[in-house]
Design a protein around this motif. Sequence first.
Motif, PDB file in Angstrom:
ATOM      1  N   ARG A   1       0.404  -1.214   0.229  1.00 29.04           N
ATOM      2  CA  ARG A   1       0.049   0.118  -0.289  1.00 29.04           C
ATOM      3  C   ARG A   1       0.710   1.522   0.102  1.00 29.04           C
ATOM      4  N   VAL A   2       2.219   1.194   1.249  1.00 28.78           N
ATOM      5  CA  VAL A   2       3.086   2.764   1.212  1.00 28.78           C
ATOM      6  C   VAL A   2       3.707   2.609  -0.717  1.00 28.78           C
ATOM      7  N   ALA A   3       3.926   1.373  -1.384  1.00 30.31           N
ATOM      8  CA  ALA A   3       4.462   1.712  -1.881  1.00 30.31           C
ATOM      9  C   ALA A   3       3.521   2.287  -3.125  1.00 30.31           C
ATOM     10  N   ALA A   4       2.707   1.659  -3.085  1.00 30.70           N
ATOM     11  CA  ALA A   4       1.731   1.959  -4.534  1.00 30.70           C
ATOM     12  C   ALA A   4       1.457   3.339  -4.333  1.00 30.70           C
ATOM     13  N   PHE A   5       1.668   4.295  -3.449  1.00 30.94           N
ATOM     14  CA  PHE A   5       1.327   5.302  -3.513  1.00 30.94           C
ATOM     15  C   PHE A   5       2.260   6.537  -3.699  1.00 30.94           C
ATOM     16  N   TRP A   6       3.309   5.623  -3.024  1.00 30.87           N
ATOM     17  CA  TRP A   6       4.922   6.513  -3.501  1.00 30.87           C
ATOM     18  C   TRP A   6       5.747   6.536  -5.112  1.00 30.87           C
ATOM     19  N   ALA A   7       5.290   5.292  -5.392  1.00 33.54           N
ATOM     20  CA  ALA A   7       5.172   4.818  -7.095  1.00 33.54           C
ATOM     21  C   ALA A   7       3.973   5.720  -7.543  1.00 33.54           C
ATOM     22  N   GLU A   8       2.830   6.094  -7.743  1.00 36.47           N
ATOM     23  CA  GLU A   8       2.058   6.624  -8.537  1.00 36.47           C
ATOM     24  C   GLU A   8       1.953   8.516  -7.987  1.00 36.47           C
ATOM     25  N   LEU A   9       2.346   8.593  -7.119  1.00 39.73           N
ATOM     26  CA  LEU A   9       3.261  10.123  -7.048  1.00 39.73           C
ATOM     27  C   LEU A   9       4.440  10.512  -7.789  1.00 39.73           C
ATOM     28  N   LEU A  10       5.403   9.391  -7.342  1.00 40.16           N
ATOM     29  CA  LEU A  10       7.092   9.634  -7.981  1.00 40.16           C
ATOM     30  C   LEU A  10       7.221   9.280  -9.127  1.00 40.16           C
ATOM     31  N   GLY A  11       5.644   8.840 -10.054  1.00 40.79           N
ATOM     32  CA  GLY A  11       6.033   8.078 -11.295  1.00 40.79           C
ATOM     33  C   GLY A  11       7.386   7.466 -11.585  1.00 40.79           C
ATOM     34  N   MET A  12       7.022   6.023  -9.912  1.00 38.84           N
ATOM     35  CA  MET A  12       7.779   5.442 -10.433  1.00 38.84           C
ATOM     36  C   MET A  12       7.301   3.760 -10.295  1.00 38.84           C
ATOM     37  N   ARG A  13       8.130   2.554 -10.205  1.00 38.49           N
ATOM     38  CA  ARG A  13       7.121   1.271 -10.325  1.00 38.49           C
ATOM     39  C   ARG A  13       7.871   0.407  -9.503  1.00 38.49           C
ATOM     40  N   ALA A  14       6.662  -0.202  -8.773  1.00 41.79           N
ATOM     41  CA  ALA A  14       6.897  -0.310  -7.990  1.00 41.79           C
ATOM     42  C   ALA A  14       6.940  -2.099  -8.253  1.00 41.79           C
ATOM     43  N   ALA A  15       8.056  -2.663  -7.779  1.00 40.76           N
ATOM     44  CA  ALA A  15       8.395  -4.119  -7.561  1.00 40.76           C
ATOM     45  C   ALA A  15       8.095  -4.751  -6.699  1.00 40.76           C
ATOM     46  N   PRO A  16       7.393  -5.749  -6.404  1.00 40.43           N
ATOM     47  CA  PRO A  16       7.076  -6.337  -4.622  1.00 40.43           C
ATOM     48  C   PRO A  16       8.546  -7.691  -5.201  1.00 40.43           C
ATOM     49  N   ARG A  17       8.632  -8.243  -4.363  1.00 36.78           N
ATOM     50  CA  ARG A  17       9.419  -9.470  -3.579  1.00 36.78           C
ATOM     51  C   ARG A  17       8.576 -10.340  -3.135  1.00 36.78           C
ATOM     52  N   ALA A  18       9.076 -11.175  -2.932  1.00 43.07           N
ATOM     53  CA  ALA A  18       8.580 -12.868  -2.250  1.00 43.07           C
ATOM     54  C   ALA A  18       8.639 -12.697  -0.538  1.00 43.07           C
ATOM     55  N   ASP A  19       9.883 -11.641  -0.110  1.00 46.37           N
ATOM     56  CA  ASP A  19       9.259 -11.940   1.413  1.00 46.37           C
ATOM     57  C   ASP A  19       8.791 -10.292   1.584  1.00 46.37           C
ATOM     58  N   GLY A  20       8.083  -9.758   0.633  1.00 46.37           N
ATOM     59  CA  GLY A  20       7.198  -9.142   1.229  1.00 46.37           C
ATOM     60  C   GLY A  20       7.570  -7.031   0.676  1.00 46.37           C
ATOM     61  N   VAL A  21       8.599  -7.508   1.010  1.00 44.03           N
ATOM     62  CA  VAL A  21       9.934  -6.108   0.257  1.00 44.03           C
ATOM     63  C   VAL A  21       9.144  -5.235  -0.967  1.00 44.03           C
ATOM     64  N   VAL A  22       8.716  -4.253  -1.219  1.00 40.30           N
ATOM     65  CA  VAL A  22       8.561  -3.363  -2.518  1.00 40.30           C
ATOM     66  C   VAL A  22       9.842  -2.390  -2.950  1.00 40.30           C
ATOM     67  N   ALA A  23      10.655  -2.676  -3.892  1.00 37.87           N
ATOM     68  CA  ALA A  23      11.554  -1.496  -4.188  1.00 37.87           C
ATOM     69  C   ALA A  23      10.270  -0.688  -5.590  1.00 37.87           C
ATOM     70  N   LEU A  24      10.284   1.193  -5.330  1.00 35.60           N
ATOM     71  CA  LEU A  24      10.208   1.425  -6.320  1.00 35.60           C
ATOM     72  C   LEU A  24      11.803   1.707  -6.422  1.00 35.60           C
ATOM     73  N   LEU A  25      11.613   1.177  -8.021  1.00 37.61           N
ATOM     74  CA  LEU A  25      12.587   1.591  -9.503  1.00 37.61           C
ATOM     75  C   LEU A  25      12.408   3.063 -10.215  1.00 37.61           C
ATOM     76  N   ARG A  26      13.404   3.781 -10.356  1.00 39.06           N
ATOM     77  CA  ARG A  26      13.250   4.910 -10.995  1.00 39.06           C
ATOM     78  C   ARG A  26      14.805   4.824 -12.569  1.00 39.06           C
ATOM     79  N   ASP A  27      14.610   4.111 -13.624  1.00 38.76           N
ATOM     80  CA  ASP A  27      15.331   4.183 -14.255  1.00 38.76           C
ATOM     81  C   ASP A  27      15.322   2.650 -14.522  1.00 38.76           C
ATOM     82  N   GLU A  28      14.781   1.703 -13.441  1.00 41.24           N
ATOM     83  CA  GLU A  28      14.935   0.562 -13.432  1.00 41.24           C
ATOM     84  C   GLU A  28      16.280   0.190 -12.284  1.00 41.24           C
ATOM     85  N   THR A  29      16.389   1.352 -11.325  1.00 43.88           N
ATOM     86  CA  THR A  29      17.067   1.040 -10.550  1.00 43.88           C
ATOM     87  C   THR A  29      17.040   2.118  -8.823  1.00 43.88           C
ATOM     88  N   PRO A  30      16.518   0.884  -8.412  1.00 46.53           N
ATOM     89  CA  PRO A  30      15.833   0.878  -6.862  1.00 46.53           C
ATOM     90  C   PRO A  30      16.173   2.450  -6.030  1.00 46.53           C
TER      91      PRO A  30
END
Length: 215
Positions: free
Chosen positions: A17-46
């Motif tokens: 939920r938190v990652a989706a908010f920040w990804a939408e706000l800043l125009g980044m892509r959210a990349a979830p992992r199996a352990d529950g961590v979500v990375a926000l990627l800018r130009d495919e870099t965390p």
Amino acid sequence: MTVRFKDLCADAADPARVAAFWAELLGMRAAPRADGVVALLRDETPWLWVNPVPEPKVGKNRVHLDLVVPGREVPGATRLAEFDVFSVFADPEGNEFCAFDPRPGAASDSPAALALCVDSADPVAAAAWWAARTGARTVPGPDGTPRYLEDVPGLDMTWKFVPVDDPRTAKNRWHWDVTAAPADLPGATALRPPGEDRCWTVMADPQGNEFCRFG
């Protein structure tokens, strides 16, 4: 200097939920992992790691972002306070951030990160410590004291140390990662060494702000 800013990290009860908010706000892509961590990627870099934690948010965050937000309207956020040139908001889990008006003549009409802000009882000392480790340039804040950092290696925004009266009472829910050798961080305290599930060292600067050292 070999200390380089790497990325940001945020604790969350609901990382998706938190990652989706920040990804939408800043125009980044959210990349979830199996352990529950979500990375926000800018130009495919965390750029921001959102990590699951069991403990709830307690009190105001001592680390937050300043953003440039045209119109100072942020869907999905809660408006907490209003000032002449900026508004204070909270994301869906209550993490505070400030939204500033764009500078006159600014070309972009999309929200963007303006500064990383850290509360401090002695912001001049905190800024000086990190400037000495990163080679960043120290500049005056609005009060004329040298507590802002520019040209921080790896950080494409201003690093602000903000004077506050309230004491630090809990772990920072937002923190930063750096790449550095152990000898590059004299005065820092190692809190947790690398383990089987992590390749980084959890550390604290002289004012207790947690960060993770890679390398």
